[in-house]
Structure formats: C-alpha cells, structure tokens
Design an enzyme around this catalytic site. Structure first.
Site: not given
Length: 437
Positions: A409, A413
C-alpha cells in the site's frame, strides 16, 4: 597419527556465519576425502561440506540449528601424518555435539536417524541439496502439528473418505509424514472388530513434542515476519467467470501436438499478466524501502510459489513476455521441479518482479497472500468451482474462480489495485484478448 581440525570455510559473498542444518557423520566414523560431513545454510544457499582428508572422526562441534562463525572448528579428525592441530587451536565457545548413543532433548536432531522413526520426518535441508544419496543424519522426526492438514495421495484420501476414517488420526510414515496405503491399513487393523482395539483408537491423547525450527523453515519464517512487519498490505478479491477460458484450455489440450505440454490455467494467468502489466508499471516492480527507490521493470520475471518438502520456494520464470502459452507451461514445470528436487540455483530463486501463488484444487474461497518482498504485488488464484450464476433472466451453471491479491500500500493505491485486477479479470473472462495484439 596426527589431529586434523576441519573449520567452517569462507563460503564467499560476504558470509560471516552459517547455520548447521544436518550432520552426515558421528564420532568414530571413518571418512574419505570428498565425503560429505555436514550441511550448513547461509542467507544465500545450503552448502554440503566435504572432507579434505582421509581420517577417523574423533569429535564434532555444534548442534543442529546453531549458528557458527567462519573459521570455527566443526570436526576433529585423526589422520595419518602430522595433521594441522598444532598450527590452529580449537576456537572456544562451541561444545562438542552429543555422540550417537546420547539421548537427545525433545525436538533436537541426532547425528544419525533414530532406530525407530516417529511418524513425521522433517527434512533438515532442501531435498537433493548437493549431498550423496543415502547420506545419514539428514532427517528429524516429529508428530503432526495441531490443525495441520495430513499429507496423503488422492487415492488414499478417497479410500479413507469411503471408509469414514478422518486422516488426522492416522500416523504417516512416508516422506514428510505422508500417509501411505500401508499406514491406512495399519489403522484399520487396529480399529477392526476387536472392541478393545477399537476403543484404543479413541483414547485421550497426552503430551506432545517441542520442534526446533531450523534451516529453510526458519529462513521462511524470518522473511515472512520481516515482510509483514515492514510492508502494509492491501488485499483485493474479485470473482471471475472462467467458463470460456476453461473450454479453451480443454480444447487446446485435446488437440495439442505430442511435443506440447499439457496446459493448466497457470500459463493463461501469466500471459494475461503480460498483457496488463504495461499499463501498471508500478505493480511490475521492486521497492527498495531503505533507499526509497522503486525499480520498475519492462521485463516480466514471474515468481511461481512452489510448495516443497523443505518449505515454500519461489522459482522464477524470466522474460515471460517473450514466451508463448506452451513455452510458459514448459517453464512452469521446469522451475517447479527444480525447486522440489533441490536443484534450483540461487539465480533461479531470485530476481522476480511479481509472484503468482496458487493452491490449485485446494485454493479455497479467499486467500490473503503475503507479498514476496521487495516485490509490490502477489496474485493468488483460488479454487475453480461450478456454481449457479444469474445471467439476465436465467440461472445457469458457470465455472467461477475468486482471484485474491495483495499489494504494497506504500506504492499501490486501492484504486489502482482494483483497476489492475479488473483489467486482469477482463483478460481471463474473454481469453481472446490474451492473444490479441
């Protein structure tokens, strides 16, 4: 007669210490030049140490799972001539390993296999890792861990299911604790018409065993722990209709030429990745978080997570973008076999830019795979099942699969992860796109 001290040599590549993962000799053994003595594991590879001289083993130093620095005396030998003991005293700090007759503490490995092996052998190093066939002292024995799925061939599982026998109660004596047909017969014999024997099959269990995690299993544990601590994972799961793809696969297999391999779904997944990844360069990449550098790659070097007796390994298929579907199938078979039989080199087990991990028919409904750092993404196909699906005003049976995936992450995204998986799904649901320019 002289005394020869065998020290852990400088293995190279900056290695300062190694882990002892398997002894092939015990005090009293007569060894010849180039005979296997001990297996050690570094961060790079498992190495088989051989004897530089002929002689008789008088002492061994270090226990299985212990870390020893380069230059440490591992073995003392009595040899013809002067030896080398006077010029090189034994480094202090390592107690001699226990002799063969000594009783080991629970969970430790002895210098040779026990006379009566317990049900579950646990390899101390990857199968086939640079050692001669039949070498002694390579296996530890352990019971099956609580909740662990027993290993057995499909035919054995089917027979046990037909007889109503839960395999978790059957002791396995095959490789890695695999339950053999003889093991099942032995269990049936114990639980036959004799009521006392039948009752004995359901007595309350007591005790257990402490298993020391060493070798490849420890390396895997350390890497998984480090990855989960450092990498914030985002998981994404999507449902795919693979009815058309499965029909194509079956047709290609039915009409393949003799030299062409049988196709599984995995080569199609890899070809679909090749088509989608150019639009998502940040996903086909490696992230050096210490340097703050994302290294994207035009080439697709795909890791194939492979279960072996020594643990999970990830051999790499390089330049998947340059291979057709049949060549990919050949490469999947080749690298997986190399990992399972222990012949995969360090180069074959490193350098991947994205990994695919599949449990095949055991794939379950959803998985949350751990990223193979420093990569930033991993794809996990789940089990292919037939189930009813609503299409317009009708209910029809389709072949469905959930596609699980995890992303770093810090780099990917949620929106980009979802968009990537949706495009990947489109390729799989309409397989003509896989082969179109």
């Amino acid at each position: 007669m002289g005394r020869y001290l065998f020290r852990l040599p400088d293995i190279g590549e900056g290695v300062a210490e190694a882990e002892i993962v398997g002894w092939h000799i015990v005090p009293g053994d007569v060894v010849g030049e180039d005979q296997s003595l001990v297996d050690v594991m570094t961060d790079k590879a498992t190495v088989d140490m051989t004897s530089p001289v002929d002689g008789t083993v008088t002492a061994i130093h270090g226990e299985i799972g212990g870390m020893v620095p380069v230059g440490t005396v591992l073995i003392e030998l009595e040899v013809e001539g002067a030896g080398n003991a006077e010029a090189a005293p034994v480094r202090a700090g390592l107690a001699p390993a226990a002799p063969l007759e000594a009783t080991p503490e629970p969970g430790t490995l002895t210098a040779a296999p026990p006379a009566e092996p317990a049900p579950r052998p646990l390899p101390t190093s990857p199968p086939g890792s640079a050692r001669p066939p039949g070498a002694a002292g390579k296996t530890a024995f352990a019971t099956r861990a609580a909740g662990e799925d027993p290993l057995a061939a499909p035919a054995t599982r089917r027979r046990a299911h037909e007889l109503g026998i839960p395999l978790q109660y059957v002791s396995g004596t095959g490789p890695a604790g695999r339950i053999t047909p003889d093991d099942l017969d032995a269990y049936i014999a114990r639980c036959s018409d004799n009521s006392a024997a039948r009752d004995a099959c359901y007595i309350q269990g007591e005790g257990g065993e402490d298993i020391r995690i060493i070798g490849m299993r420890r390396k895997i544990a350390e890497k998984m722990q480090d990855t989960k601590r450092r990498v914030p994972h985002i998981a994404y799961v999507e449902e795919c209709d693979l009815t058309e793809l499965e029909a194509l696969r079956l047709d290609l297999n039915a009409n393949r030429r003799g030299s062409q391999p049988k196709l599984t779904l995995l080569p199609f997944f890899l070809r679909a990745l090749v088509r989608v990844l150019p639009d998502f360069p940040q996903i086909n990449a490696r992230f050096d978080d210490e340097a703050g550098l994302l290294q994207t790659s035009v080439a697709v070097h795909c890791g194939i997570a492979t279960q072996t007796l020594a643990g999970l390994m990830v051999p790499v298929i390089r330049h998947v973008e340059s291979l057709d579907i049949w060549q990919i199938a050949d490469e999947v078979s080749r690298v997986s076999e190399a990992a399972r039989d222990g012949t995969a080199t360090r180069e074959q087990l490193s350098g991947s830019t994205i990994t695919v991990t599949s449990l095949g028919p055991l794939g379950g409904i959803v998985t949350t795979p751990i990223i193979n750092a420093p990569e930033v993404a991993i794809i996990g196909p789940n089990k292919l099942v037939e189930r009813p699906v609503v299409q317009g005003s009708f209910i029809t049976v389709r072949k469905m699969m959930n596609l699980s995936s995890s992303f770093d992450h810090r780099i990917v995204d949620g929106y980009d992860a979802a968009l990537f998986v949706q495009q990947f799904r489109r390729m799989l649901e309409h397989p003509a796109f896989i082969f179109m320019d």
